[in-house]
Design an enzyme around this catalytic site. Structure first.
Site, PDB file in Angstrom:
ATOM      1  N   HIS A   1      19.929  51.116 -12.393  1.00  0.00           N
ATOM      2  CA  HIS A   1      21.063  50.461 -11.932  1.00  0.00           C
ATOM      3  C   HIS A   1      22.327  50.618 -12.887  1.00  0.00           C
ATOM      4  O   HIS A   1      22.313  50.719 -14.029  1.00  0.00           O
ATOM      5  CB  HIS A   1      20.675  48.822 -12.031  1.00  0.00           C
ATOM      6  CG  HIS A   1      21.788  48.301 -11.014  1.00  0.00           C
ATOM      7  ND1 HIS A   1      21.326  48.007  -9.723  1.00  0.00           N
ATOM      8  CD2 HIS A   1      23.035  47.549 -11.270  1.00  0.00           C
ATOM      9  CE1 HIS A   1      22.353  47.091  -9.312  1.00  0.00           C
ATOM     10  NE2 HIS A   1      23.271  46.848 -10.014  1.00  0.00           N
TER      11      HIS A   1
ATOM     12  N   ARG B   1      32.161  36.479  -5.701  1.00  0.00           N
ATOM     13  CA  ARG B   1      32.628  36.990  -6.978  1.00  0.00           C
ATOM     14  C   ARG B   1      33.395  38.135  -6.650  1.00  0.00           C
ATOM     15  O   ARG B   1      34.683  37.994  -7.199  1.00  0.00           O
ATOM     16  CB  ARG B   1      31.682  37.239  -7.964  1.00  0.00           C
ATOM     17  CG  ARG B   1      30.793  36.197  -8.601  1.00  0.00           C
ATOM     18  CD  ARG B   1      29.577  36.647  -9.370  1.00  0.00           C
ATOM     19  NE  ARG B   1      30.042  37.611 -10.357  1.00  0.00           N
ATOM     20  CZ  ARG B   1      29.365  38.785 -10.639  1.00  0.00           C
ATOM     21  NH1 ARG B   1      28.136  38.817  -9.726  1.00  0.00           N
ATOM     22  NH2 ARG B   1      29.674  39.636 -11.556  1.00  0.00           N
TER      23      ARG B   1
ATOM     24  N   SER C   1      23.182  38.800 -12.321  1.00  0.00           N
ATOM     25  CA  SER C   1      23.354  39.379 -10.822  1.00  0.00           C
ATOM     26  C   SER C   1      22.295  40.776 -11.116  1.00  0.00           C
ATOM     27  O   SER C   1      21.453  41.056 -10.267  1.00  0.00           O
ATOM     28  CB  SER C   1      24.724  39.964 -10.727  1.00  0.00           C
ATOM     29  OG  SER C   1      24.797  40.944  -9.597  1.00  0.00           O
TER      30      SER C   1
HETATM   31  N1  URA Z   1      26.791  45.383 -10.348  1.00  0.00           N
HETATM   32  C1  URA Z   1      25.866  44.346 -10.139  1.00  0.00           C
HETATM   33  O1  URA Z   1      24.787  44.486  -9.220  1.00  0.00           O
HETATM   34  N2  URA Z   1      26.294  42.939 -10.179  1.00  0.00           N
HETATM   35  C2  URA Z   1      27.380  42.767 -10.777  1.00  0.00           C
HETATM   36  O2  URA Z   1      27.804  41.683 -11.052  1.00  0.00           O
HETATM   37  C3  URA Z   1      28.261  43.885 -11.223  1.00  0.00           C
HETATM   38  C4  URA Z   1      27.845  45.084 -10.831  1.00  0.00           C
END
Ligand code: URA
Length: 433
Positions: free
Chosen positions: A82, A168, A183
């Site tokens: 990620h 957000r 998140s």
């Molecule tokens: N990527 C995510 O999945 N969440 C975030 O808050 C920022 C980047």
């Protein structure tokens, strides 16, 4: 318990209890707490922060807000990756097939664009026919068969993040360590992989602007993931300049194909090889250095490119576009941005370039906006390049004729020039385990 009291407590800089955090996440997920109270709490968290215990509680509450996938039937080499977000970040499209080629199992859930940054799901959907929302039994059977599938935040996985992420994005509460960490890690925990590699970006195109801020975020995420029993690795990468050349969905798919075919710009290739080697190293218990020759072989042999096509076909995409990217539709307008002064490009703000691509149609300005997959920017000259007056710095692709001049102004306005070559910045800052 009242949401009003929870907002007030955080506004005043106090610590929230586990019960209060659970109350917020459960209530917001069920729709019992309205968006305006959730945004007030996000803003309070943005300003007052959270301690590690609160951040962990928030992450676990979000992970448990929906289904938690159990990938154990797929073996012990399930790996996820990620990025904390960037401009021109098409790394997942490249590293996922490389890792799958080498025996890792990539069952991955990705996100859409957020703010000025692009999202893997939007990029994949730009391939005609490609489906990111597939039932979980189909997802499992594709992964068993091919070793790879990349889906969206579909079904009932982390519904709390799905709602908070969108909120957000439009309430200026993205750049907060506890909100980003919860998140990302909640999604990774619910998606079930044993091995998780985090690309924590830093610089003008990232949510974390300095290596120090990125390090703090990386450490927090590694700790929460480890506590939940996952093998965590984080790499801090430079996102001060957009990664690679292309920004925008189809443009980025084309660039990913280029890298998988053994070409592509050096910065993107280096970041991809590093991340793929960390994914392999985590799954097979070897060092990243030992993994590197395997990564190179996966690309040079064509195996990773073949795996990418397998993934596209399994998820309904038309592989003719992958074999021949010239089949992708192109924009009505193609416009060259020319240098007005000669010299070295000493800096450019990657966030501004990301916003310019959104203006051209490549991203969303509002939650409900649709994306023009063809739109975007090819950045031919980046920080460190020498340009003469009249050289093409960037090519703009759009169907929106009236946005061309705005985007051109943004790009020229963010470029700083100098007579001397700027010092090369580090591309990979640090690896944290
Ligand atoms: N990527 C995510 O999945 N969440 C975030 O808050 C920022 C980047």
């Amino acid at each position: 318990m009242r949401m009003y009291d929870i907002i007030k407590k955080k506004r005043d800089g106090e610590e929230l209890s586990t019960e209060e955090i659970n109350f917020f996440i459960e209530g917001y997920t069920k729709g019992e707490i309205p968006d305006y109270q959730a945004s007030a709490l996000c803003m309070a968290i943005f300003y007052k922060g959270m301690n590690p215990r609160e951040t962990t509680d928030l992450t676990l509450a979000m992970a448990k807000s929906g289904d938690m996938l159990d990938l154990s039937v797929l073996g012990d080499k399930t790996v996820d990756k990620h990025s904390t977000g960037g401009v021109g970040d098409k790394v997942t499209l490249i590293v996922a097939p490389i890792a799958a080629t080498l025996g890792c199992t990539v069952a991955k859930m990705s996100g859409r664009g957020l703010g000025h940054t692009g999202g893997t799901v939007d990029k994949l959907e730009s391939i005609p026919g490609f489906k990111v929302e597939i039932p979980s039994d189909v997802f499992f059977s594709i992964v068993k068969q091919t070793g790879i599938a990349v889906i969206g935040q579909s079904g009932n996985l982390t519904p709390a993040d799905k709602k908070l992420y969108a909120l957000r994005d439009v309430t200026a509460t993205v750049e907060s360590l506890p909100l980003i960490a919860s998140s990302i890690i909640s999604k990774k925990l619910s998606a079930g992989s044993q091995h998780i590699v985090l690309d924590v970006t830093c610089g003008s195109g990232a949510f974390m602007k300095t290596p120090e801020a990125a390090r703090e975020l990386a450490k927090a995420m590694v700790e929460i993931g480890n506590m939940a029993g996952r093998h965590m690795t984080a790499v801090i990468t430079n996102m001060d300049t957009p990664l690679g050349i292309n920004i925008g969905n189809i443009l980025e798919v084309k660039e990913a194909i280029d890298v998988l075919r053994g070409n592509g710009p050096e910065d993107l290739v280096t970041v991809c090889k590093t991340i793929a080697s960390l994914m392999y190293a985590s799954c097979f218990g070897v060092s990243a250095e030992d993994a590197m020759p395997k990564i190179e072989e996966a690309i040079s042999s064509g195996a990773a490119f073949k795996k990418f096509k397998e993934m596209v076909a399994a998820q309904g995409g038309d592989v003719r576009f992958i074999d021949d990217p010239s089949l992708f539709e192109s924009s009505k307008y193609v416009y060259e941005v020319k240098a007005e002064h000669a010299g070295y490009i000493s800096h450019m703000n990657a966030e501004t370039i990301g916003i310019a691509s959104v203006v051209l149609g490549a991203g969303r300005e509002k939650k409900e906006d649709s994306i023009d997959y063809k739109a975007g920017i090819s950045l031919l000259k980046k920080t460190g390049s020498y340009v003469n007056v009249g050289d093409t710095i960037a090519i703009l692709y759009t169907d929106l004729e009236d946005k061309i001049i705005d985007a051109e102004k943004m790009i020229l306005g963010t470029i700083e020039m100098s007579e001397t070559k700027p010092v090369d910045e580090k591309l990979i800052y640090e690896i944290i385990k």
